[in-house]
Design a protein around this motif. Structure first.
Motif, PDB file in Angstrom:
ATOM      1  N   VAL A 104       0.836  -1.202   0.000  1.00  0.00           N
ATOM      2  CA  VAL A 104       0.000   0.000   0.000  1.00  0.00           C
ATOM      3  C   VAL A 104       0.876   1.260   0.000  1.00  0.00           C
ATOM      4  CG1 VAL A 104      -1.884   1.219   1.177  1.00  0.00           C
ATOM      5  CG2 VAL A 104      -1.641  -1.251   1.465  1.00  0.00           C
ATOM      6  N   VAL A 105       0.626   2.135  -0.954  1.00  0.00           N
ATOM      7  CA  VAL A 105       1.301   3.434  -0.976  1.00  0.00           C
ATOM      8  C   VAL A 105       0.257   4.486  -0.620  1.00  0.00           C
ATOM      9  CG1 VAL A 105       2.478   5.113  -2.442  1.00  0.00           C
ATOM     10  CG2 VAL A 105       2.923   2.675  -2.742  1.00  0.00           C
ATOM     11  N   VAL A 106       0.634   5.436   0.269  1.00  0.00           N
ATOM     12  CA  VAL A 106      -0.348   6.420   0.732  1.00  0.00           C
ATOM     13  C   VAL A 106       0.008   7.822   0.224  1.00  0.00           C
ATOM     14  CG1 VAL A 106      -1.368   7.519   2.774  1.00  0.00           C
ATOM     15  CG2 VAL A 106      -0.801   5.076   2.827  1.00  0.00           C
ATOM     16  N   TYR A 107      -0.975   8.501  -0.349  1.00  0.00           N
ATOM     17  CA  TYR A 107      -0.868   9.941  -0.624  1.00  0.00           C
ATOM     18  C   TYR A 107      -1.854  10.620   0.317  1.00  0.00           C
ATOM     19  CZ  TYR A 107      -1.028  14.456  -2.967  1.00  0.00           C
ATOM     20  OH  TYR A 107      -0.962  15.795  -3.231  1.00  0.00           O
ATOM     21  N   ASP A 108      -1.329  11.402   1.282  1.00  0.00           N
ATOM     22  CA  ASP A 108      -2.239  11.962   2.308  1.00  0.00           C
ATOM     23  C   ASP A 108      -2.245  13.496   2.310  1.00  0.00           C
ATOM     24  OD1 ASP A 108       0.179  12.554   3.447  1.00  0.00           O
ATOM     25  OD2 ASP A 108      -0.049  11.215   5.170  1.00  0.00           O
ATOM     26  N   GLN A 109      -2.051  14.075   1.132  1.00  0.00           N
ATOM     27  CA  GLN A 109      -1.959  15.537   1.063  1.00  0.00           C
ATOM     28  C   GLN A 109      -3.135  16.195   0.344  1.00  0.00           C
ATOM     29  OE1 GLN A 109       0.369  17.333   2.730  1.00  0.00           O
ATOM     30  NE2 GLN A 109       0.844  15.307   3.557  1.00  0.00           N
ATOM     31  N   ASP A 131      -4.708  22.271  -9.578  1.00  0.00           N
ATOM     32  CA  ASP A 131      -3.270  21.987  -9.485  1.00  0.00           C
ATOM     33  C   ASP A 131      -2.966  20.861  -8.519  1.00  0.00           C
ATOM     34  OD1 ASP A 131      -2.808  23.882 -11.281  1.00  0.00           O
ATOM     35  OD2 ASP A 131      -1.921  25.361  -9.912  1.00  0.00           O
ATOM     36  N   SER A 132      -3.772  20.747  -7.455  1.00  0.00           N
ATOM     37  CA  SER A 132      -3.474  19.696  -6.485  1.00  0.00           C
ATOM     38  C   SER A 132      -3.799  18.322  -7.069  1.00  0.00           C
ATOM     39  CB  SER A 132      -4.188  19.943  -5.151  1.00  0.00           C
ATOM     40  OG  SER A 132      -5.540  19.647  -5.256  1.00  0.00           O
ATOM     41  N   ALA A 133      -4.748  18.283  -8.021  1.00  0.00           N
ATOM     42  CA  ALA A 133      -5.029  17.006  -8.702  1.00  0.00           C
ATOM     43  C   ALA A 133      -3.830  16.620  -9.568  1.00  0.00           C
ATOM     44  CB  ALA A 133      -6.284  17.119  -9.554  1.00  0.00           C
ATOM     45  N   VAL A 134      -3.230  17.627 -10.200  1.00  0.00           N
ATOM     46  CA  VAL A 134      -2.061  17.360 -11.050  1.00  0.00           C
ATOM     47  C   VAL A 134      -0.912  16.840 -10.178  1.00  0.00           C
ATOM     48  CG1 VAL A 134      -0.364  18.420 -12.603  1.00  0.00           C
ATOM     49  CG2 VAL A 134      -2.785  19.095 -12.738  1.00  0.00           C
ATOM     50  N   GLU A 135      -0.744  17.470  -9.004  1.00  0.00           N
ATOM     51  CA  GLU A 135       0.319  17.060  -8.074  1.00  0.00           C
ATOM     52  C   GLU A 135       0.117  15.597  -7.628  1.00  0.00           C
ATOM     53  OE1 GLU A 135       0.986  20.321  -5.227  1.00  0.00           O
ATOM     54  OE2 GLU A 135       1.229  18.666  -3.790  1.00  0.00           O
ATOM     55  N   CYS A 136      -1.114  15.280  -7.303  1.00  0.00           N
ATOM     56  CA  CYS A 136      -1.434  13.929  -6.846  1.00  0.00           C
ATOM     57  C   CYS A 136      -1.192  12.922  -7.976  1.00  0.00           C
ATOM     58  CB  CYS A 136      -2.886  13.912  -6.377  1.00  0.00           C
ATOM     59  SG  CYS A 136      -3.389  12.401  -5.588  1.00  0.00           S
ATOM     60  N   TYR A 137      -1.507  13.321  -9.200  1.00  0.00           N
ATOM     61  CA  TYR A 137      -1.278  12.465 -10.379  1.00  0.00           C
ATOM     62  C   TYR A 137       0.220  12.229 -10.578  1.00  0.00           C
ATOM     63  CZ  TYR A 137      -1.018  11.339 -15.423  1.00  0.00           C
ATOM     64  OH  TYR A 137      -0.736  10.774 -16.643  1.00  0.00           O
ATOM     65  N   GLU A 138       1.025  13.300 -10.395  1.00  0.00           N
ATOM     66  CA  GLU A 138       2.484  13.152 -10.531  1.00  0.00           C
ATOM     67  C   GLU A 138       2.991  12.109  -9.533  1.00  0.00           C
ATOM     68  OE1 GLU A 138       4.373  14.443 -12.830  1.00  0.00           O
ATOM     69  OE2 GLU A 138       2.696  15.554 -13.708  1.00  0.00           O
ATOM     70  N   PHE A 139       2.471  12.181  -8.303  1.00  0.00           N
ATOM     71  CA  PHE A 139       2.849  11.201  -7.271  1.00  0.00           C
ATOM     72  C   PHE A 139       2.448   9.794  -7.723  1.00  0.00           C
ATOM     73  CE2 PHE A 139       1.801   8.576  -3.602  1.00  0.00           C
ATOM     74  CZ  PHE A 139       2.893   8.740  -2.762  1.00  0.00           C
TER      75      PHE A 139
END
Ligand SMILES: NC(=O)c1ccc[n+]([C@@H]2O[C@H](COP(=O)([O-])OP(=O)(O)OC[C@H]3O[C@@H](n4cnc5c(N)ncnc54)[C@H](O)[C@@H]3O)[C@@H](O)[C@H]2O)c1
Ligand SMILES: [Fe+2]
Length: 401
Positions: free
Chosen positions: A63-68, A76-84
């Protein structure tokens, strides 16, 4: 005149206290081993993320977590999350864990990891997603948006001061897993804002223009009022009327929490087929101008929109009054409709939410812009039972100011 309607939802809904334990089984059915979990810092702080990652690690998942995720997420935050997400190899399933903000972010990442591009590429009109997205499981921790079953992901277009919804049936999660116990620690204010959003979804779907008279060609995600959505919406309105005050003022009441989560689910199933209307359309430009949570804005607008629409939906408004336990026997249809909007206004006051636009920072000089922009949100405004114009929307907004 349109002759047919359709009803879509998620493939599977799992509901009940402790149902989070079923996540392992759900992932097995999807044959997923590598999971990306998308959530926000508040949910992490509430201990919900660790509970789930521990459980999944024990069952042998990677499991990898993105919690931001941020509330009311900007594009822009969707783009950031996609980059992650792009950096993670072999993701077989995405879990959206949280309120509408986290689930919507998970929807966008599921979309972008499958089809690439930028969120705005999919924002011009409905149904711009070319095919299925990465398998998505939605686990709500608020009771309000219904995003776990809906076809919509909402982001804030900061550059244009506008919230926008990307709407496509491919965005419905495969599985919605609803465990009311996860909402017990939800702060009173978030409970109020999200709960009143569920009510807005139910009332807007129920009172939407009948599907036969929607003026649009081709397949529609938002089709206008249809019988299945009506049934779901009636049940949702009654559940909110009976449980929201308790959920806000006595957060540990699991029965009230459970009933609110059910209300949110049913309202989500309703509005993602019937569609929302003027209150949600007005909330898009307003949400771009002020930082208020989405539910605070839609809830505030509801009594004014109900009064605005009453003359073309008298029977349904009377029914809403009855669902709020108003005895309408001695009332005319018009009086019953007014009682319905007054009941919603009374609920807003009981749960401590604002009832005037000026309280959330909207000024007289914003009204023209709000009215004009609202009319451009075609998929919602064509759904409103009463025809909207710049002038009549301005009149509505002045009453709400
Ligand atoms: N996709 C849809 O169909 C749909 C429908 C309606 C609204 N929305 C969108 O959803 C967003 C709003 O979602 P929301 O109202 O669910 O709130 P949210 O996701 O923005 O969360 C609000 C806050 O509550 C906290 N929180 C959430 N669950 C918690 C819990 N169990 N315990 C403690 N804290 C918790 C979060 O950390 C966050 O700070 C808006 O962007 C709105 O436009 C989407
Ligand atoms: Fe909403």
């Amino acid at each position: 005149m349109r002759n047919t309607w359709e009803f879509l939802s998620t493939q599977k809904i799992v509901f009940g206290n402790g149902s989070i334990q079923k996540l392992d089984k759900v992932l097995q059915q999807l044959k997923a081993k590598n999971v990306l979990l998308i959530t926000d810092p508040g949910i992490k702080q509430a201990g919900i993320v660790d509970r789930i990652t521990d459980m999944l690690a024990e069952a042998g998942y990677k499991v990898v977590v993105y919690d931001q995720v941020v509330p009311e997420p900007p594009v822009d935050s969707a783009v950031e999350c996609y980059e992650f997400a792009k950096e993670q190899m072999d993701t077989d399933a995405i879990i959206g864990l949280g309120g509408g903000s986290s689930i919507d972010m998970a929807k966008l990442v599921a979309l972008l990891t499958a089809h690439g591009g930028h969120p705005m590429d999919y924002a011009s009109g409905e149904s711009q997603v070319p095919g299925p997205v990465t398998p998505l499981i939605a686990i709500p921790t608020t009771a309000g948006t219904g995003s776990e079953v809906t076809s919509v992901a909402v982001v804030t277009d900061v550059a244009n001061n506008l919230k926008l919804g990307i709407s496509d049936n491919h965005l419905r999660p495969l599985v919605a897993l609803l465990d009311p116990e996860l909402t017990v620690g939800l702060p009173a204010y978030v409970t109020a804002c999200s709960g009143i959003d569920a009510l807005s979804h139910a009332i807007e779907s129920y009172t939407a223009k009948p599907y036969a008279y929607i003026q649009a060609e081709g397949e529609l995600v938002f089709q206008g009022a249809i019988p299945i959505a009506d049934a779901l919406a009636v049940q949702a309105i009654e559940l909110v009327a009976d449980n929201l005050v308790l959920a806000v003022q006595q957060g540990s009441n699991l029965e009230a929490r459970s009933n609110m989560m059910l209300a949110s689910l049913l309202a989500g199933m309703a509005f993602s087929n019937a569609g929302n209307a003027a209150a949600h359309a007005l909330a898009y430009p307003i949400g771009g101008l002020v930082k208020s949570p989405h539910g605070e804005v839609t809830g505030l607008l509801m009594p004014y929109v109900m009064d605005f629409n009453a003359s073309v939906q008298l029977d349904k408004m009377e029914k809403i009054a009855q669902l709020f336990d108003v005895n309408t026997a001695e009332l005319s249809k018009e009086e019953a409709a007014t009682a319905a909007s007054q009941a919603v206004l009374g609920l807003l006051k009981k749960i401590g939410l604002p009832t005037k636009l000026s309280e959330i920072g909207i000024k007289e000089e914003n009204i023209e812009h709000i009215a004009k922009t609202t009319l451009t949100i075609d998929r919602l405004i064509r759904n409103n039972p009463r025809v909207s114009t710049v002038d009549n929307l301005k009149e509505l907004l002045y009453k709400a100011l």
